[in-house]
Design an enzyme around this catalytic site. Sequence first.
Site, PDB file in Angstrom:
ATOM      1  N   PHE A   1       0.863  -1.182   0.000  1.00 12.28           N
ATOM      2  CA  PHE A   1       0.000   0.000   0.000  1.00 12.28           C
ATOM      3  C   PHE A   1       0.900   1.232   0.000  1.00 12.28           C
ATOM      4  CE2 PHE A   1      -2.305   3.604   1.565  1.00 12.28           C
ATOM      5  CZ  PHE A   1      -3.469   3.545   0.819  1.00 12.28           C
TER       6      PHE A   1
ATOM      7  N   LYS B   1       2.220  10.858   7.310  1.00 14.51           N
ATOM      8  CA  LYS B   1       1.371  10.596   8.465  1.00 14.51           C
ATOM      9  C   LYS B   1       1.806  11.332   9.730  1.00 14.51           C
ATOM     10  CE  LYS B   1      -1.246   6.743   6.846  1.00 14.51           C
ATOM     11  NZ  LYS B   1      -0.814   5.923   5.736  1.00 14.51           N
TER      12      LYS B   1
ATOM     13  N   ASP C   1       9.329   2.965   2.139  1.00 18.06           N
ATOM     14  CA  ASP C   1       8.115   3.704   2.454  1.00 18.06           C
ATOM     15  C   ASP C   1       7.845   3.523   3.948  1.00 18.06           C
ATOM     16  OD1 ASP C   1       5.594   4.673   2.929  1.00 18.06           O
ATOM     17  OD2 ASP C   1       4.702   3.854   1.101  1.00 18.06           O
TER      18      ASP C   1
HETATM   19  C1  LIG Z   1      -0.966   6.021   4.302  1.00 14.71           C
HETATM   20  C2  LIG Z   1       0.139   5.508   3.483  1.00 14.71           C
HETATM   21  C3  LIG Z   1       0.492   6.109   2.256  1.00 14.71           C
HETATM   22  C4  LIG Z   1      -0.318   7.228   1.638  1.00 14.71           C
HETATM   23  O1  LIG Z   1      -0.428   8.348   2.450  1.00 14.71           O
HETATM   24  P1  LIG Z   1      -1.594   9.434   2.188  1.00 14.71           P
HETATM   25  O2  LIG Z   1      -1.244  10.565   3.111  1.00 14.71           O
HETATM   26  O3  LIG Z   1      -2.887   8.781   2.531  1.00 14.71           O
HETATM   27  O4  LIG Z   1      -1.513   9.804   0.735  1.00 14.71           O
HETATM   28  C5  LIG Z   1       1.591   5.619   1.586  1.00 14.71           C
HETATM   29  N1  LIG Z   1       2.311   4.593   2.077  1.00 14.71           N
HETATM   30  C6  LIG Z   1       2.009   3.998   3.228  1.00 14.71           C
HETATM   31  C7  LIG Z   1       2.857   2.878   3.728  1.00 14.71           C
HETATM   32  C8  LIG Z   1       0.898   4.413   3.970  1.00 14.71           C
HETATM   33  O5  LIG Z   1       0.582   3.791   5.102  1.00 14.71           O
END
Ligand SMILES: *Cc1c(COP(=O)(O)O)cnc(C)c1O
Length: 404
Positions: free
Chosen positions: A145, A259, A230
């Site tokens: 994700f 986040k 990520d």
């Molecule tokens: C939440 C998330 C994203 C995307 O972040 P947004 O602020 O919702 O665009 C990307 N990578 C990971 C691992 C995430 O948990």
Amino acid sequence: MIEDMLRTPAAVRDAERHTAHNYHPLPVVISSAEGAWVTDVDGRRYLDCLAGYSALNFGHRHPTLIAAAHAQLDRLTLTSRAFVHDQFADFCRELAALCGKDLVLPMNTGAEAVETGIKVARKWGYQVKGVPDGQATIVVADGNFHGRTTTIVSFSTDEDARADFGPYTPGFRIVPYGDLAALAEAVDEHTVAVLLEPIQGEQGVVVPPEGYLAGVRRLCDERTVLFIADEIQSGLGRTGATFACEQEGVVPDMYLLGKALGGGIVPVSAVAADAAVLGVLRPGQHGSTFGGNPLACAVATEVVRLLATGEFQRRSTELGERLHAGLRALIGKGLVAVRGRGLWVGLDIDPTLMSGREACERLMERGVLAKDTHGSTIRLAPPLVITEEEIDHAVAQLTAVLAG
Ligand SMILES: *Cc1c(COP(=O)(O)O)cnc(C)c1O
């Protein structure tokens, strides 16, 4: 309280009426919050065990962060990057130091950090590695994700996230998560990056086999490929370290952050890397109107300072042990598996008992907020300010839900 005097049902209906139904929220309408607790429009209190998918690592309205936001609101909120503002330098220097990298590039949402990482890796591939124009590939993992843009969903393996949003962006190869041999097979002379979550949050807090991330690091070094981690959900204290990669002794070439970087107040994301990588960008080649704005920088600088103390990482490690122990005791009593690290847990509920959604609804009725990810899997990611007593409370409520 008499049921039809509650404000919640009408508030839930009102909230649905004029919005696209791209979410299916639990029927709770929150009106205020502090620390690990939220209060709904009917005055009921809930322990927040989702923490905005880890955007609220420091809890709701952490006093230091709120004070920084208030002070900045009274001075300067937006300039655009056409001009320099006085909050920018400290933020970039302190975040770069926290990451152990030369440079940072601030954006707003996580998806934008991922897009930035992809663009930088491709440019690096053409300009530094010498990949022929238009031929760059990036290797990713199934179950990933990374966000919701058209390019990012192009390499999602979640059909809900991907279907009917094509045509898809080419240039990505998907391999099984945790499988080093498959990764080695997929990397070739046109590969510019491997993009991975060190722990897959959305997939259900899936921890890769020991040695996997170190193996990815070695492979990337051998083949001159960038390792992009990520850490948007796994980073900034969630797993008991500043970065989940750290716990495997691994330093990626690029961190993607988001986040919790915004302290639960404003969206703040960033890419951190050394000059040999981020230095490929020249003026006009990438940007964002709101990226690195004064309010975002003022809040995020305080986030970096909170993390620099190590207190939240320590809390996550220590309290995480208590949470994991409490939950492991429920295996065979309604849970089939518990995994994760620090204050971050994926729970598989016995699917013959109830769905993840049903478990979350019952937890809500007992004053604990959590969210199912897929099927019978629930993710718990409480704010790192949660106490031992509150953890025990959450585990007790889950125990009661599973006992029916
Ligand atoms: C939440 C998330 C994203 C995307 O972040 P947004 O602020 O919702 O665009 C990307 N990578 C990971 C691992 C995430 O948990």
